[in-house]
Design a protein around this motif. Structure first.
Motif, PDB file in Angstrom:
ATOM      1  N   TYR A  91       3.851  43.634  28.487  1.00 42.78           N
ATOM      2  CA  TYR A  91       5.098  43.257  29.165  1.00 42.78           C
ATOM      3  C   TYR A  91       4.827  42.288  30.321  1.00 42.78           C
ATOM      4  O   TYR A  91       5.650  41.445  30.644  1.00 42.78           O
ATOM      5  N   LEU A 120      14.395  44.091  29.475  1.00 48.56           N
ATOM      6  CA  LEU A 120      13.463  43.667  28.433  1.00 48.56           C
ATOM      7  C   LEU A 120      13.071  42.217  28.686  1.00 48.56           C
ATOM      8  O   LEU A 120      13.904  41.414  29.087  1.00 48.56           O
ATOM      9  N   GLN A 144      10.330  41.466  23.892  1.00 47.18           N
ATOM     10  CA  GLN A 144      10.892  42.792  23.626  1.00 47.18           C
ATOM     11  C   GLN A 144      12.328  42.667  23.120  1.00 47.18           C
ATOM     12  O   GLN A 144      12.739  43.361  22.186  1.00 47.18           O
ATOM     13  N   ILE A 153      11.972  49.193  23.607  1.00 51.60           N
ATOM     14  CA  ILE A 153      12.480  48.378  22.504  1.00 51.60           C
ATOM     15  C   ILE A 153      13.445  49.160  21.610  1.00 51.60           C
ATOM     16  O   ILE A 153      14.313  48.579  20.972  1.00 51.60           O
TER      17      ILE A 153
END
Length: 348
Positions: A172, A9, A13, A43
């Motif tokens: 992302y 992550l 996130q 997530i």
């Protein structure tokens, strides 16, 4: 014993994931409002992992059957060795397991059963408009059960119904969302009785740049006409095809487009979510049409620039006039970009 799923992550996130675990422990409902391509599925890994460790019963529900299939593959891989029950219209795999992945339709069959229900793509048909399904989600929860929603385009109703909204305004890969442009054309273009010079030049330019094009049309009936129309105005070596929901060769055509066997794919809103093609540009044909809601326009725009090596591209709303939904979609995309800049999340 279940190993913690290995998933990377980024810090945005990660923060959301931690919040989600905290909220779930406190029985607070949460909406994760994340832009298209933010990586919202990852997530919820930690929430699901913790729930399994605590022997809670948990359900991940998604409106669309093909997305259920795709996500179950991912969870089989990342939660390796842990049995998962998967249910949708075509199959039921029931395991000795606390973790279920199913279509939202299947929730209606479970009463007072789950500690945690996570609804992904809560805005997507058929969940958004269907009271029966909304109540299905609530009745499938135990009395102190917790609801979590994930969405790129949540309705105001959903935003108002939760205890906390977590916004993730950046993808992302940390590049801003491409913003759609509006191109006004004469009315005759949209019944295919007049050629559009803009379309012709746009397509040729993109194909010269070694890119591919998705053209969204508002109705299934327009697909074939559109294919003929483009074959007429483009050179013979350009491959044009179309795809719609009842199309038997749907997955075959999508695979072909994915592998560069098709240059221009004409589609209904069926491809508005859940697919990723790189080097892609998008045209929304007759963007003012009633079938192109604000949410659909945002989702379609979210197809472009999803890879870090190809993080932008053109999205054209082609129309003879500007609808409120078109304006609202562009406004919301700009809002998320501004929020990302303000929170210093963007790369540029």
């Amino acid at each position: 014993a279940l190993k913690r799923p290995s998933v990377k992550l980024n810090d945005v996130q990660e923060l959301a994931s931690v919040r989600l675990v905290e909220n779930t422990r406190k029985d607070l409902s949460t909406l994760v409002w994340a832009v298209c391509g933010a990586g919202k599925t990852e997530i919820v890994y930690e929430v699901i992992y913790q729930a399994i460790l605590e022997s809670k019963t948990i359900c991940l529900a998604i409106p669309r059957r093909d997305v259920v299939k795709e996500l179950s593959e991912r969870f089989y891989r990342d939660f390796s060795g842990y049995p998962i029950s998967v249910l949708h219209g075509e199959e039921k795999v029931l395991e000795e397991s606390n973790f279920y992945i199913m279509t939202t339709h299947q929730l209606v069959k479970y009463y007072n059963y789950f500690d945690i229900v996570i609804i992904d793509e809560v805005d997507a048909f058929p969940y958004s408009g269907d009271e029966c399904l909304e109540n299905g989600a609530k009745t499938s929860l135990k009395n102190n059960g917790v609801l979590t929603f994930l969405s790129a385009t949540p309705s105001n109703k959903i935003k108002a119904s939760v205890d906390e909204v977590i916004k993730i305004p950046i993808r992302y890969h940390r590049y801003l969302l491409p913003v759609p442009k509006i191109k006004i054309e004469k009315e005759e273009v949209f019944d295919f009785s007049k050629k559009s010079r803009f379309l012709l030049e746009f397509i040729q330019m993109k194909l010269n740049d070694k890119r591919r094009i998705l053209i969204f049309v508002p109705e299934v009936g327009m697909c074939e006409t559109a294919v003929l129309y483009f074959k007429n105005i483009l050179s013979k070596d350009v491959i044009v095809d179309y795809v719609y929901s009842e199309d038997e060769n749907r997955s075959e055509k999508i695979r072909k487009f994915y592998n560069w066997g098709i240059d221009i794919l004409i589609t209904t809103t069926i491809l508005e979510r859940g697919v990723t093609f790189d080097y892609l540009d998008v045209i929304i044909f007759d963007a003012k049409h009633i079938n192109f809601s604000k949410a659909a326009l945002i989702q379609i725009s979210g197809r472009v620039g999803r890879k870090n090596y190809d993080n932008s591209g053109d999205i054209v709303f082609l129309s003879d006039k500007i609808s409120g939904e078109m304006k609202a979609a562009i406004k919301e995309i700009n809002y998320m970009n501004n929020l990302a800049e303000y929170r210093k999340l963007a790369r540029r």
